[in-house]
Motif scaffolding. Structure first.
Motif, PDB file in Angstrom:
ATOM      1  N   SER A   1       0.812  -1.236   0.047  1.00 10.49           N
ATOM      2  CA  SER A   1       0.094  -0.142   0.200  1.00 10.49           C
ATOM      3  C   SER A   1       0.953   1.234   0.117  1.00 10.49           C
ATOM      4  CB  SER A   1      -0.934  -0.022   1.156  1.00 10.49           C
ATOM      5  OG  SER A   1      -0.156   0.012   2.581  1.00 10.49           O
ATOM      6  N   ASP A   2       2.096   1.273   0.467  1.00 14.75           N
ATOM      7  CA  ASP A   2       2.998   2.270   0.624  1.00 14.75           C
ATOM      8  C   ASP A   2       4.231   1.889   0.863  1.00 14.75           C
ATOM      9  OD1 ASP A   2       3.054   1.865   3.546  1.00 14.75           O
ATOM     10  OD2 ASP A   2       1.148   3.456   3.718  1.00 14.75           O
ATOM     11  N   MET A   3       5.256   2.716   1.144  1.00 12.16           N
ATOM     12  CA  MET A   3       6.627   2.352   1.098  1.00 12.16           C
ATOM     13  C   MET A   3       6.997   1.717   2.536  1.00 12.16           C
ATOM     14  SD  MET A   3      10.028   4.968   0.637  1.00 12.16           S
ATOM     15  CE  MET A   3       9.435   6.181   1.613  1.00 12.16           C
ATOM     16  N   THR A   4       6.260   2.175   3.568  1.00 17.87           N
ATOM     17  CA  THR A   4       6.438   1.614   4.802  1.00 17.87           C
ATOM     18  C   THR A   4       6.248   0.257   4.896  1.00 17.87           C
ATOM     19  OG1 THR A   4       6.160   3.508   6.307  1.00 17.87           O
ATOM     20  CG2 THR A   4       5.992   1.659   7.276  1.00 17.87           C
ATOM     21  N   ASP A   5       4.815  -0.141   4.284  1.00 16.63           N
ATOM     22  CA  ASP A   5       4.200  -1.533   4.215  1.00 16.63           C
ATOM     23  C   ASP A   5       4.965  -2.504   3.289  1.00 16.63           C
ATOM     24  OD1 ASP A   5       2.352  -3.449   3.972  1.00 16.63           O
ATOM     25  OD2 ASP A   5       1.418  -2.882   2.303  1.00 16.63           O
ATOM     26  N   ALA A   6       5.557  -1.671   2.079  1.00 11.41           N
ATOM     27  CA  ALA A   6       6.291  -2.503   1.281  1.00 11.41           C
ATOM     28  C   ALA A   6       7.895  -2.832   1.944  1.00 11.41           C
ATOM     29  CB  ALA A   6       6.843  -1.692  -0.053  1.00 11.41           C
ATOM     30  N   MET A   7       8.380  -2.245   2.538  1.00 10.48           N
ATOM     31  CA  MET A   7       9.766  -2.339   3.221  1.00 10.48           C
ATOM     32  C   MET A   7       9.571  -3.277   4.367  1.00 10.48           C
ATOM     33  SD  MET A   7      11.631   1.281   2.889  1.00 10.48           S
ATOM     34  CE  MET A   7      13.294   0.845   3.122  1.00 10.48           C
ATOM     35  N   GLN A   8       8.281  -3.405   5.104  1.00  9.42           N
ATOM     36  CA  GLN A   8       8.195  -4.655   6.118  1.00  9.42           C
ATOM     37  C   GLN A   8       7.906  -5.786   5.328  1.00  9.42           C
ATOM     38  OE1 GLN A   8       5.445  -2.353   9.022  1.00  9.42           O
ATOM     39  NE2 GLN A   8       6.712  -3.524  10.355  1.00  9.42           N
ATOM     40  N   LEU A   9       7.193  -5.771   4.528  1.00 12.41           N
ATOM     41  CA  LEU A   9       6.806  -7.057   3.737  1.00 12.41           C
ATOM     42  C   LEU A   9       8.013  -7.723   3.083  1.00 12.41           C
ATOM     43  CD1 LEU A   9       3.496  -6.170   1.765  1.00 12.41           C
ATOM     44  CD2 LEU A   9       3.517  -7.861   3.524  1.00 12.41           C
ATOM     45  N   LEU A  10       9.026  -7.014   2.561  1.00 11.38           N
ATOM     46  CA  LEU A  10      10.360  -7.556   2.056  1.00 11.38           C
ATOM     47  C   LEU A  10      10.923  -8.505   3.007  1.00 11.38           C
ATOM     48  CD1 LEU A  10      11.686  -4.431   0.388  1.00 11.38           C
ATOM     49  CD2 LEU A  10      10.817  -6.538  -0.762  1.00 11.38           C
TER      50      LEU A  10
ATOM     51  N   ILE B   1      16.754  -0.386   1.899  1.00 15.55           N
ATOM     52  CA  ILE B   1      16.951   1.091   2.125  1.00 15.55           C
ATOM     53  C   ILE B   1      16.499   1.692   0.950  1.00 15.55           C
ATOM     54  CG2 ILE B   1      18.656   2.532   2.524  1.00 15.55           C
ATOM     55  CD1 ILE B   1      20.398   0.562   3.736  1.00 15.55           C
ATOM     56  N   ALA B   2      15.631   2.612   0.855  1.00 17.74           N
ATOM     57  CA  ALA B   2      15.135   3.394  -0.281  1.00 17.74           C
ATOM     58  C   ALA B   2      16.028   4.587  -0.411  1.00 17.74           C
ATOM     59  CB  ALA B   2      13.642   4.017   0.062  1.00 17.74           C
ATOM     60  N   LEU B   3      16.314   4.640  -1.665  1.00 19.54           N
ATOM     61  CA  LEU B   3      17.500   5.584  -1.695  1.00 19.54           C
ATOM     62  C   LEU B   3      17.063   6.818  -2.760  1.00 19.54           C
ATOM     63  CD1 LEU B   3      20.720   3.628  -2.427  1.00 19.54           C
ATOM     64  CD2 LEU B   3      19.995   4.511  -0.326  1.00 19.54           C
ATOM     65  N   SER B   4      17.436   8.078  -2.633  1.00 18.08           N
ATOM     66  CA  SER B   4      17.122   9.190  -3.694  1.00 18.08           C
ATOM     67  C   SER B   4      18.067   9.034  -5.063  1.00 18.08           C
ATOM     68  CB  SER B   4      17.345  10.411  -2.965  1.00 18.08           C
ATOM     69  OG  SER B   4      18.957  10.678  -2.875  1.00 18.08           O
ATOM     70  N   GLY B   5      18.049   9.808  -6.039  1.00 14.66           N
ATOM     71  CA  GLY B   5      18.821   9.588  -7.119  1.00 14.66           C
ATOM     72  C   GLY B   5      20.178   9.769  -6.771  1.00 14.66           C
ATOM     73  N   ARG B   6      20.440  10.513  -5.824  1.00 14.39           N
ATOM     74  CA  ARG B   6      22.115  10.815  -5.418  1.00 14.39           C
ATOM     75  C   ARG B   6      22.538   9.971  -4.427  1.00 14.39           C
ATOM     76  NH1 ARG B   6      24.074  14.813  -8.245  1.00 14.39           N
ATOM     77  NH2 ARG B   6      22.735  16.343  -9.041  1.00 14.39           N
ATOM     78  N   GLY B   7      21.754   8.824  -4.134  1.00 13.91           N
ATOM     79  CA  GLY B   7      22.334   7.817  -2.916  1.00 13.91           C
ATOM     80  C   GLY B   7      21.766   8.291  -1.524  1.00 13.91           C
ATOM     81  N   ARG B   8      21.149   9.365  -1.231  1.00 17.34           N
ATOM     82  CA  ARG B   8      20.714   9.763   0.055  1.00 17.34           C
ATOM     83  C   ARG B   8      19.608   8.791   0.440  1.00 17.34           C
ATOM     84  NH1 ARG B   8      22.276  14.877  -2.081  1.00 17.34           N
ATOM     85  NH2 ARG B   8      23.896  15.795  -0.850  1.00 17.34           N
ATOM     86  N   VAL B   9      19.561   8.641   1.738  1.00 21.61           N
ATOM     87  CA  VAL B   9      18.628   7.540   2.491  1.00 21.61           C
ATOM     88  C   VAL B   9      17.210   8.136   2.597  1.00 21.61           C
ATOM     89  CG1 VAL B   9      18.010   6.257   4.308  1.00 21.61           C
ATOM     90  CG2 VAL B   9      20.612   6.132   3.549  1.00 21.61           C
ATOM     91  N   VAL B  10      16.298   7.731   1.937  1.00 22.87           N
ATOM     92  CA  VAL B  10      14.966   8.300   2.121  1.00 22.87           C
ATOM     93  C   VAL B  10      14.392   7.479   3.042  1.00 22.87           C
ATOM     94  CG1 VAL B  10      12.609   8.438   0.871  1.00 22.87           C
ATOM     95  CG2 VAL B  10      14.883   8.853  -0.383  1.00 22.87           C
ATOM     96  N   ALA B  11      14.298   6.104   3.011  1.00 21.83           N
ATOM     97  CA  ALA B  11      13.869   5.383   4.272  1.00 21.83           C
ATOM     98  C   ALA B  11      14.709   4.154   4.339  1.00 21.83           C
ATOM     99  CB  ALA B  11      12.234   5.105   3.859  1.00 21.83           C
ATOM    100  N   MET B  12      14.594   3.424   5.651  1.00 25.59           N
ATOM    101  CA  MET B  12      15.204   2.408   5.731  1.00 25.59           C
ATOM    102  C   MET B  12      14.468   1.417   6.976  1.00 25.59           C
ATOM    103  SD  MET B  12      19.134   1.839   7.693  1.00 25.59           S
ATOM    104  CE  MET B  12      19.821   2.993   6.596  1.00 25.59           C
ATOM    105  N   ASN B  13      14.487   0.040   6.433  1.00 27.11           N
ATOM    106  CA  ASN B  13      13.491  -0.919   7.471  1.00 27.11           C
ATOM    107  C   ASN B  13      14.780  -1.274   8.818  1.00 27.11           C
ATOM    108  OD1 ASN B  13      15.165  -2.855   6.539  1.00 27.11           O
ATOM    109  ND2 ASN B  13      13.381  -3.948   5.400  1.00 27.11           N
ATOM    110  N   ALA B  14      14.021  -1.809   9.770  1.00 24.67           N
ATOM    111  CA  ALA B  14      14.618  -2.139  10.885  1.00 24.67           C
ATOM    112  C   ALA B  14      15.818  -3.139  10.636  1.00 24.67           C
ATOM    113  CB  ALA B  14      13.732  -2.706  12.003  1.00 24.67           C
ATOM    114  N   LEU B  15      15.701  -4.103   9.624  1.00 23.64           N
ATOM    115  CA  LEU B  15      16.569  -4.796   9.291  1.00 23.64           C
ATOM    116  C   LEU B  15      17.912  -4.168   8.555  1.00 23.64           C
ATOM    117  CD1 LEU B  15      14.697  -7.930   7.986  1.00 23.64           C
ATOM    118  CD2 LEU B  15      15.894  -7.928  10.105  1.00 23.64           C
ATOM    119  N   GLY B  16      17.714  -3.002   7.980  1.00 24.81           N
ATOM    120  CA  GLY B  16      18.680  -2.274   7.326  1.00 24.81           C
ATOM    121  C   GLY B  16      19.551  -1.816   8.255  1.00 24.81           C
ATOM    122  N   GLU B  17      18.600  -1.242   9.154  1.00 21.45           N
ATOM    123  CA  GLU B  17      19.442  -0.384  10.495  1.00 21.45           C
ATOM    124  C   GLU B  17      20.338  -1.338  11.082  1.00 21.45           C
ATOM    125  OE1 GLU B  17      16.167   1.116  12.858  1.00 21.45           O
ATOM    126  OE2 GLU B  17      15.788   2.757  11.121  1.00 21.45           O
ATOM    127  N   ALA B  18      19.825  -2.719  11.107  1.00 24.31           N
ATOM    128  CA  ALA B  18      20.883  -3.513  11.985  1.00 24.31           C
ATOM    129  C   ALA B  18      22.293  -3.876  11.243  1.00 24.31           C
ATOM    130  CB  ALA B  18      20.167  -4.811  12.141  1.00 24.31           C
TER     131      ALA B  18
END
Length: 363
Positions: A173-182, A187-204
């Motif tokens: 349904s949205d980015m948060t939902d998608a990253m949890q389902l994965l 880690i979602a990145l902008s066109g220049r490689g900046r972090v837009v969002a990261m799930n808990a497993l990515g943070e680990a």
């Protein structure tokens, strides 16, 4: 032969928007002169979902409802072949076997289809995607040239399928939902490689995947970080890559996949332009050629050499085994070094030692 850029975009859009798969499969089948296509996603050894193009839908649905108890020898034989590409039915079965094949006689021929070809795409996390294409009754069997044309899209299917199978072939349904389902570090990145969002497993993974000035994503391993920077640049130009992160003391090898987010995928991932997925490849055995090709875009010859080296054979033995000169093997090894981001054989072996073969999961 150049790749259809619009089809490539649709493959990556379909990873996030599964309603696009039927069209993608029909267009992919057409590349190889076929009329129908289907895919089945497995998460571990359990089916996670399936979809098909219009001409395959009724027969495939019938098979999945009523043919579960029938052994399908084609994927099993394909696994044994460890060929990193599409194989036709006549390459894994004889014409006599096909004439008696219950799946063909009950679920293929009655729906106007006669010949099939398929490939198994494996990931080190245990995900698997079966991609199948079919030709209509009256068409000629698949030839090798037709399958090699489809194979050119296979590395892109491999990356997109990792996300598709993790989403269970359903839309988030949205980015948060998608990253949890994965269920993978994402880690979602902008066109220049900046972090837009990261799930808990990515943070680990903060000891190996880090952020630097301006929240730019980076890898602690210097050579791998150089490949990541290059991959992000290439994603902006429509190219995608998988990047090996070698094992270190007490830490297993990782593969970093960079997937572009194009078209309708932006509806889910908002400001992100690419998605970084990380898979752990820790395991004690030599990888299959199939897995190596899917991870690093290796050619069949390069994958064969990499697997032989991972199995412990020295260069001269590999050359003798394949009937090639040592110099030819060295040239293929140089290409493997380039694609895996390693520079020495010991680094390559340490990385490849983490990629395990799949244990015949299909029936």
């Amino acid at each position: 032969m150049t790749l259809d850029e619009d089809l490539l975009d649709r493959i990556y859009e379909a990873a996030a928007i599964p309603e696009y798969w039927p069209d993608v499969l029909e267009r992919l089948a057409a590349v190889g002169g076929a009329q129908a296509g289907a895919l089945v996603a497995y998460r571990g050894r359990e089916p996670a979902g399936h979809t098909s193009s219009r001409l395959y839908r009724d027969g495939y649905d019938d098979y999945l409802r009523n043919g579960a108890g029938i052994e399908n020898v084609r994927p099993l034989r394909a696994l044994d072949r460890q060929y990193p590409g599409f194989l036709s039915d006549l390459e894994v079965q004889s014409a006599q076997e096909l004439a008696r094949d219950e799946i063909y006689n009950r679920f293929l021929h009655p729906y106007g289809l006669q010949w099939t070809a398929g490939t198994l795409i494996l990931s080190p996390s245990g995900d698997l995607l079966l991609v199948d294409v079919a030709r209509a009754t009256g068409e000629a069997p698949f030839d090798r040239a037709s399958l090699e044309a489809i194979d050119r899209y296979r590395p892109h299917l491999a990356r997109a399928s990792l996300m598709a199978s993790r989403l269970g072939l359903r839309a988030a349904s949205d980015m948060t939902d998608a990253m949890q389902l994965l269920g993978l570090p994402a880690i979602a990145l902008s066109g220049r490689g900046r972090v837009v969002a990261m799930n808990a497993l990515g943070e680990a993974l903060d000891d190996r995947v880090v952020t630097r000035g301006g929240d730019r994503i980076a890898l602690e391993h210097r050579a791998a970080d150089g490949l990541l920077t290059q991959a992000i640049e290439e994603t902006r130009a429509g190219t995608v890559r998988s990047i090996p992160l070698p094992a270190s003391e007490g830490q297993s090898a990782l593969i970093v996949h960079i997937l572009p987010l194009t078209g309708a995928a932006h509806d889910i991932f908002a400001a992100a332009r690419s998605l970084m997925l990380v898979t752990d490849v820790a395991a004690p055995e030599a990888p299959t050629q199939e897995l190596l090709a899917g991870l690093f875009d290796l050619t069949p010859a390069e994958a064969r050499v990499a697997r032989a080296l991972a199995s412990g054979l020295p260069l001269d033995r590999v050359a003798a085994e394949f009937g090639l000169s040592v110099q030819t093997i060295r040239n293929q090894l140089a290409a493997v070094f380039h694609k895996t981001g390693t520079s020495r054989q010991v680094e390559l072996l340490r990385l490849l030692a983490g990629s395990a073969p799949l244990r015949r999961p299909l029936r």
